[in-house]
Design an enzyme around this catalytic site. Structure first.
Site, PDB file in Angstrom:
ATOM      1  N   LYS A  56      -5.181  -3.853  -8.900  1.00 12.90           N
ATOM      2  CA  LYS A  56      -4.069  -3.033  -8.399  1.00 12.90           C
ATOM      3  C   LYS A  56      -3.871  -1.809  -9.295  1.00 12.90           C
ATOM      4  O   LYS A  56      -3.675  -0.691  -8.812  1.00 12.90           O
ATOM      5  CB  LYS A  56      -2.788  -3.876  -8.314  1.00 12.90           C
ATOM      6  N   GLN A 100       3.429 -10.058 -10.122  1.00 12.78           N
ATOM      7  CA  GLN A 100       2.295 -10.851  -9.634  1.00 12.78           C
ATOM      8  C   GLN A 100       2.740 -12.298  -9.456  1.00 12.78           C
ATOM      9  O   GLN A 100       3.369 -12.877 -10.343  1.00 12.78           O
ATOM     10  CB  GLN A 100       1.132 -10.744 -10.639  1.00 12.78           C
ATOM     11  N   ASP A 123       6.081  -3.831  -3.193  1.00 11.05           N
ATOM     12  CA  ASP A 123       5.298  -4.972  -2.695  1.00 11.05           C
ATOM     13  C   ASP A 123       6.023  -5.649  -1.514  1.00 11.05           C
ATOM     14  O   ASP A 123       5.471  -6.527  -0.863  1.00 11.05           O
ATOM     15  CB  ASP A 123       5.108  -5.968  -3.851  1.00 11.05           C
TER      16      ASP A 123
END
Ligand code: NAP
Length: 286
Positions: A56, A100, A123
């Site tokens: 990412k 994450q 996200d």
């Protein structure tokens, strides 16, 4: 027999979207003098999570943005993680925050997600983002389903009045997927582990989205002739949730694994970070 003509090429689309992001980042920097920044937060050192966050950050830098990493020990508490995320939320130099997941089991993952301000939830994991998705309001979509919607638009799949069957109801995949399809005027059925007679429901799907987490779970004879099949699954060994060969012989369009949904997930994260930065810096990208 499977042909390659019905493949939905997420890798190629991701490349084009990232080129557009690069151009937008250059414009943001030229207008505001500020380089957009995504922060990845990693708790512990799970090898897959280490790889994902590195990927990412790499994509982020490839389009000209800054990436910052925050790495916390595996024994981090919920409160420590929440404090860290809240401080990133207040940092004007940070435009997007990615936590994450999964996080270690002692951490309340939902509490940690909810510490991300809506404006930086690139996200799309917070309840706020799920709410804006469900209401059809501007905001950040959960990246995997939002990436799937981009793919469906690219391949001009008309969803209006179509029956979409989503297998899976997780907060980051199945549920927001169903809401996005509903928003696009599909009639949506959501299936899960307690659903009865799954094959007959899947067979009714003009569009089928598999988000189960079980390799080759969806069988070819469950698929209606001409259906659009989206395989969001990503199981060890690069195996999807759909029995690809059998389903591809029935489907009008199908995503491969790898190279279908996966590349669109990271791309959506980058796209939403660019959008968030532009909004935060008052740059009009239209
Ligand atoms: P998850 O949280 O484990 O959810 C799986 C869902 O599948 C649950 O809703 C579960 O139902 C349902 N399910 C399990 N067994 C079933 C069965 N026998 N029949 C019908 N439904 C069943 O997984 P997730 O996070 O949504 O991820 C799903 C898949 O997508 C995984 O393969 C994951 O690796 C992949 N994924 C890919 C990306 C990407 O970028 N490509 C991103 C995220 C996830 P219950 O709710 O009843 O338990």
């Amino acid at each position: 027999m499977e042909t390659t003509s019905n493949l939905m090429d997420g890798k190629a689309l991701a490349k084009r979207v990232l080129e557009d992001c690069k151009e937008k980042v250059a414009r943001i920097i030229a207008i505001s003098g500020v380089t957009p920044c995504l922060v990845t937060v990693l708790v512990g050192a799970d090898p897959a999570s280490v790889t994902y966050t590195a990927m990412k950050r790499k994509r982020c830098e490839a389009v000209g943005m800054t990436s910052m990493k925050v790495e916390l020990p595996a024994e981090t508490t919920t409160q420590q993680l929440v404090d860290q995320i809240q401080s990133l939320g207040q940092d004007a130099a940070v435009h997007g925050i990615l936590l994450q997941h999964p996080v270690p089991s002692q951490v309340d993952e939902r509490a940690a997600f909810e510490a991300i301000p809506g404006t930086k939830d690139v996200d799309g994991v917070t309840m706020h983002s799920f709410g804006t998705t469900s209401f059809g309001l501007p905001g950040f979509g959960s990246c995997t389903p939002a990436g799937i919607m981009t793919l469906l638009r690219e391949y001009e799949v008309d969803l209006t009045g179509k029956h979409a069957v989503v297998i899976g109801r997780s907060p980051i995949l199945g549920k927001p997927m169903a809401m996005m399809l509903l928003q696009a005027n599909a009639t949506v059925t959501i299936c899960h582990s307690r659903t009865q007679d799954l094959p007959s429901l899947v067979k009714q799907g003009d569009v089928v989205v598999a988000a189960v987490g079980k390799p080759n779970f969806v069988q070819g004879d469950w698929i209606q002739d001409g259906a659009v099949v989206i395989d969001a699954g990503y199981n060890p060994g690069n195996v999807g949730d759909v029995d690809f060969q059998a389903a591809a012989s029935k489907a009008s369009l199908i995503t491969p694994v790898p190279g279908g949904v996966g590349p669109m997930t990271i791309t959506t994260l980058i796209q939403q970070t660019v959008e968030g930065a532009a909004r935060g810096l008052g740059v009009d990208l239209t």
